[in-house]
Scaffold this active site. Structure first.
Site, PDB file in Angstrom:
ATOM      1  N   CYS A  82       0.823  -1.225   0.000  1.00 50.35           N
ATOM      2  CA  CYS A  82       0.000   0.000   0.000  1.00 50.35           C
ATOM      3  C   CYS A  82       0.850   1.264   0.000  1.00 50.35           C
ATOM      4  O   CYS A  82       0.389   2.338  -0.383  1.00 50.35           O
ATOM      5  CB  CYS A  82      -0.924   0.023   1.218  1.00 50.35           C
ATOM      6  SG  CYS A  82      -1.974  -1.420   1.350  1.00 50.35           S
ATOM      7  N   ASN A 128     -10.138  -0.380   0.464  1.00 53.29           N
ATOM      8  CA  ASN A 128      -8.688  -0.201   0.445  1.00 53.29           C
ATOM      9  C   ASN A 128      -8.154  -0.577  -0.933  1.00 53.29           C
ATOM     10  O   ASN A 128      -8.125  -1.750  -1.292  1.00 53.29           O
ATOM     11  CB  ASN A 128      -8.071  -1.088   1.537  1.00 53.29           C
ATOM     12  CG  ASN A 128      -6.564  -0.925   1.642  1.00 53.29           C
ATOM     13  OD1 ASN A 128      -5.939  -0.317   0.782  1.00 53.29           O
ATOM     14  ND2 ASN A 128      -5.989  -1.489   2.690  1.00 53.29           N
ATOM     15  N   HIS A 135      -3.862   7.088   3.922  1.00 50.06           N
ATOM     16  CA  HIS A 135      -4.182   5.817   3.272  1.00 50.06           C
ATOM     17  C   HIS A 135      -5.578   5.389   3.731  1.00 50.06           C
ATOM     18  O   HIS A 135      -5.915   5.486   4.908  1.00 50.06           O
ATOM     19  CB  HIS A 135      -3.131   4.778   3.673  1.00 50.06           C
ATOM     20  CG  HIS A 135      -3.417   3.396   3.191  1.00 50.06           C
ATOM     21  ND1 HIS A 135      -3.857   3.133   1.913  1.00 50.06           N
ATOM     22  CD2 HIS A 135      -3.331   2.186   3.820  1.00 50.06           C
ATOM     23  CE1 HIS A 135      -4.024   1.825   1.784  1.00 50.06           C
ATOM     24  NE2 HIS A 135      -3.714   1.232   2.916  1.00 50.06           N
TER      25      HIS A 135
HETATM   26  O1  UT7 Z   1      -3.607  -1.375   4.122  1.00 45.00           O
HETATM   27  C1  UT7 Z   1      -3.059  -2.471   4.789  1.00 45.00           C
HETATM   28  C2  UT7 Z   1      -4.080  -3.534   4.991  1.00 45.00           C
HETATM   29  N1  UT7 Z   1      -5.122  -3.120   5.873  1.00 45.00           N
HETATM   30  C3  UT7 Z   1      -5.299  -3.676   7.060  1.00 45.00           C
HETATM   31  O2  UT7 Z   1      -4.578  -4.546   7.415  1.00 45.00           O
HETATM   32  C4  UT7 Z   1      -6.406  -3.218   7.935  1.00 45.00           C
HETATM   33  C5  UT7 Z   1      -6.009  -3.236   9.383  1.00 45.00           C
HETATM   34  N2  UT7 Z   1      -6.931  -3.918  10.257  1.00 45.00           N
HETATM   35  C6  UT7 Z   1      -8.260  -3.637  10.325  1.00 45.00           C
HETATM   36  O3  UT7 Z   1      -8.775  -2.819   9.602  1.00 45.00           O
HETATM   37  C7  UT7 Z   1      -9.086  -4.369  11.366  1.00 45.00           C
HETATM   38  O4  UT7 Z   1      -8.246  -5.031  12.256  1.00 45.00           O
HETATM   39  C8  UT7 Z   1     -10.126  -5.374  10.756  1.00 45.00           C
HETATM   40  C9  UT7 Z   1     -11.219  -4.604  10.036  1.00 45.00           C
HETATM   41  C10 UT7 Z   1      -9.426  -6.298   9.798  1.00 45.00           C
HETATM   42  C11 UT7 Z   1     -10.764  -6.222  11.850  1.00 45.00           C
HETATM   43  O5  UT7 Z   1     -11.394  -5.386  12.781  1.00 45.00           O
HETATM   44  P1  UT7 Z   1     -11.274  -5.737  14.330  1.00 45.00           P
HETATM   45  O6  UT7 Z   1     -12.098  -4.762  15.041  1.00 45.00           O
HETATM   46  O7  UT7 Z   1      -9.811  -5.793  14.661  1.00 45.00           O
HETATM   47  O8  UT7 Z   1     -11.992  -7.138  14.412  1.00 45.00           O
HETATM   48  P2  UT7 Z   1     -11.379  -8.509  14.915  1.00 45.00           P
HETATM   49  O9  UT7 Z   1     -10.343  -8.989  13.957  1.00 45.00           O
HETATM   50  O10 UT7 Z   1     -10.997  -8.343  16.350  1.00 45.00           O
HETATM   51  O11 UT7 Z   1     -12.637  -9.458  14.823  1.00 45.00           O
HETATM   52  C12 UT7 Z   1     -13.779  -9.280  15.663  1.00 45.00           C
HETATM   53  C13 UT7 Z   1     -14.803 -10.357  15.338  1.00 45.00           C
HETATM   54  C14 UT7 Z   1     -14.230 -11.781  15.266  1.00 45.00           C
HETATM   55  O12 UT7 Z   1     -15.197 -12.652  15.826  1.00 45.00           O
HETATM   56  P3  UT7 Z   1     -15.022 -13.204  17.322  1.00 45.00           P
HETATM   57  O13 UT7 Z   1     -13.725 -13.947  17.323  1.00 45.00           O
HETATM   58  O14 UT7 Z   1     -15.025 -11.993  18.200  1.00 45.00           O
HETATM   59  O15 UT7 Z   1     -16.230 -14.076  17.494  1.00 45.00           O
HETATM   60  C15 UT7 Z   1     -14.128 -12.050  13.785  1.00 45.00           C
HETATM   61  O16 UT7 Z   1     -14.273 -13.420  13.459  1.00 45.00           O
HETATM   62  O17 UT7 Z   1     -15.381 -10.105  14.059  1.00 45.00           O
HETATM   63  C16 UT7 Z   1     -15.318 -11.295  13.250  1.00 45.00           C
HETATM   64  N3  UT7 Z   1     -15.167 -10.906  11.860  1.00 45.00           N
HETATM   65  C17 UT7 Z   1     -16.212 -10.698  11.041  1.00 45.00           C
HETATM   66  N4  UT7 Z   1     -17.537 -10.813  11.233  1.00 45.00           N
HETATM   67  C18 UT7 Z   1     -18.343 -10.517  10.189  1.00 45.00           C
HETATM   68  C19 UT7 Z   1     -14.027 -10.652  11.182  1.00 45.00           C
HETATM   69  N5  UT7 Z   1     -14.318 -10.288   9.921  1.00 45.00           N
HETATM   70  C20 UT7 Z   1     -15.667 -10.316   9.808  1.00 45.00           C
HETATM   71  C21 UT7 Z   1     -16.565 -10.029   8.754  1.00 45.00           C
HETATM   72  N6  UT7 Z   1     -17.879 -10.146   8.993  1.00 45.00           N
HETATM   73  N7  UT7 Z   1     -16.141  -9.615   7.531  1.00 45.00           N
END
Ligand code: UT7
Length: 362
Positions: free
Chosen positions: A111, A278, A248
């Site tokens: 990115c 993104n 970004h």
């Molecule tokens: O540009 C470089 C690339 N960009 C990135 O790497 C983005 C950086 N990271 C992020 O934007 C965030 O960390 C995410 C959007 C990827 C995730 O958000 P989060 O608030 O950190 O969520 P999490 O990973 O802690 O997941 C929370 C819950 C999990 O369920 P449990 O374990 O709490 O039951 C996930 O399984 O949300 C669940 N989950 C989803 N549920 C519905 C993860 N993805 C999804 C989804 N739909 N798409």
């Protein structure tokens, strides 16, 4: 020593728009989850290559600058999704544009690629090596999604953005930059088997973006905030001197966290992650075009940019906008509209990942 003013800009977003509801038809997710955790409402998926998208953004940037491809000394493409690693996609774009006198190369810092490219091209112009450069960021990450990984497959979109940099005596362009790459975080975001590896010779080509979202989230905010402080200090400025922030576009929560850390008001932050998700290397030039097209960029403004990506690479810079805020010409170059739908566009990718194609998917 002169400056490297931004005198042209252009972008291309492919016509097929995929909403969160569309994704929910075949991914275990919902519009409510995606929007509340990321700020994303929709993304565009491309029916053409990364190079083709970048070419059109480049044509538009050249027309906006009132220049022709013959005026270019450098064609630089920031991307992680080149259709070929050899020859470079930049050399394809150079030929399509007719940039006969230009050097051409691809730069891959995920990115962060466009920002690294902007820094390199600016330094080349300021050193007197070249007069004019086309710096593009373009990605077709839709083809790298694993539709069984709901934590990542809803986050990305395709698109391209470009700027023309030109040598100028007026104080303008990228005035200060800070670049970095966090040690020992390569595993946090990767696309295994994308490159020359023995697996390719065993026909195990299977692209699947892997990542650890929360590690990237925390590291990104810390690294970008430090980069912004350093870039501001290098430019002899403070955050109060900044008129617009173009970060970004990965996640609205990351953007808001940056705004809080920098004590910079969200009203002066450019946000378009809701529309395009993104787009990786294309994200900042696309957002910059959005700001220019909507009249948010004024002559003489100081614009802060900040980015991060796989590596984990990161960077920030201060752009002093010159006098050019309207386009000289509009390009009439076109990419034919896509006649199919999401099902036909992604049929091979869905098949790779064992996704059962339901009738409901457009
Ligand atoms: O540009 C470089 C690339 N960009 C990135 O790497 C983005 C950086 N990271 C992020 O934007 C965030 O960390 C995410 C959007 C990827 C995730 O958000 P989060 O608030 O950190 O969520 P999490 O990973 O802690 O997941 C929370 C819950 C999990 O369920 P449990 O374990 O709490 O039951 C996930 O399984 O949300 C669940 N989950 C989803 N549920 C519905 C993860 N993805 C999804 C989804 N739909 N798409």
């Amino acid at each position: 020593m002169g400056f490297a003013e931004v005198v042209g800009w252009g972008r291309y977003l492919p016509p097929l728009i995929v909403s969160n509801d569309d994704l929910s038809e075949f991914v275990d997710t919902s519009d409510e989850w995606i929007f509340s955790r990321t700020g994303i409402r929709q993304r565009h998926y491309s029916h053409v290559s990364t190079g083709k998208m970048a070419w059109l953004a480049g044509e538009r940037a050249l027309a906006a600058a009132g220049r022709t491809a013959q005026d270019l000394d450098l064609v630089l493409l920031g991307t992680t999704t080149s259709e070929d690693l050899c020859p470079s996609t930049a050399s394809y774009i150079k030929n399509e544009l007719g940039a006969d006198h230009a050097a051409a190369f691809d730069l891959n810092a995920a990115c962060t690629s466009w920002f690294y490219g902007l820094t390199i091209a600016t330094d080349m112009i300021r050193a007197g090596t070249i007069e004019r450069a086309l710096v593009m960021g373009a990605e077709r990450l839709s083809l790298a999604m694993d539709w069984n990984k709901r934590e990542s497959c809803c986050l990305f979109g395709d698109g391209a953005g470009a700027v023309v940099l030109e040598r100028s005596d007026q104080e303008s362009g990228l005035m200060a930059a800070q670049m970095g790459c966090i040690p020992n975080t390569r595993e946090a975001l990767k696309i295994p088997r994308w490159g020359i590896q023995p697996q390719l010779h065993r026909n195990e080509l299977y692209l699947s973006l892997d990542f650890d979202g929360s590690t990237i989230f925390k590291r990104a905010v810390t690294a970008m905030a430090m980069d912004c402080d350093k870039a501001l200090a290098n430019a002899g400025l403070t955050i109060e001197d900044i008129d617009l922030f173009v970060p970004h576009q990965a996640n609205i929560r990351i953007i808001e966290a940056m705004s809080r850390k920098l004590h910079f008001p969200m009203e002066k932050v450019v946000v378009c992650v809701d529309q395009y998700a993104n787009t990786s290397a294309a994200s900042i030039p696309i957002a910059l075009c959005e700001a220019l097209e909507s009249g948010r960029v004024k002559a003489g403004m100081r614009i802060l940019v900040a980015t991060f990506g796989a590596g984990l690479s990161h960077g920030a810079g201060v752009i002093h906008w010159g006098s050019k805020i309207t386009v000289t010409k509009r390009s009439d170059a076109l990419i034919p509209e896509y006649q199919g739908d999401l099902r036909t566009l992604m049929a091979d990718s869905f098949a790779y990942h064992g996704i059962l194609i339901k009738d409901k998917i457009r």
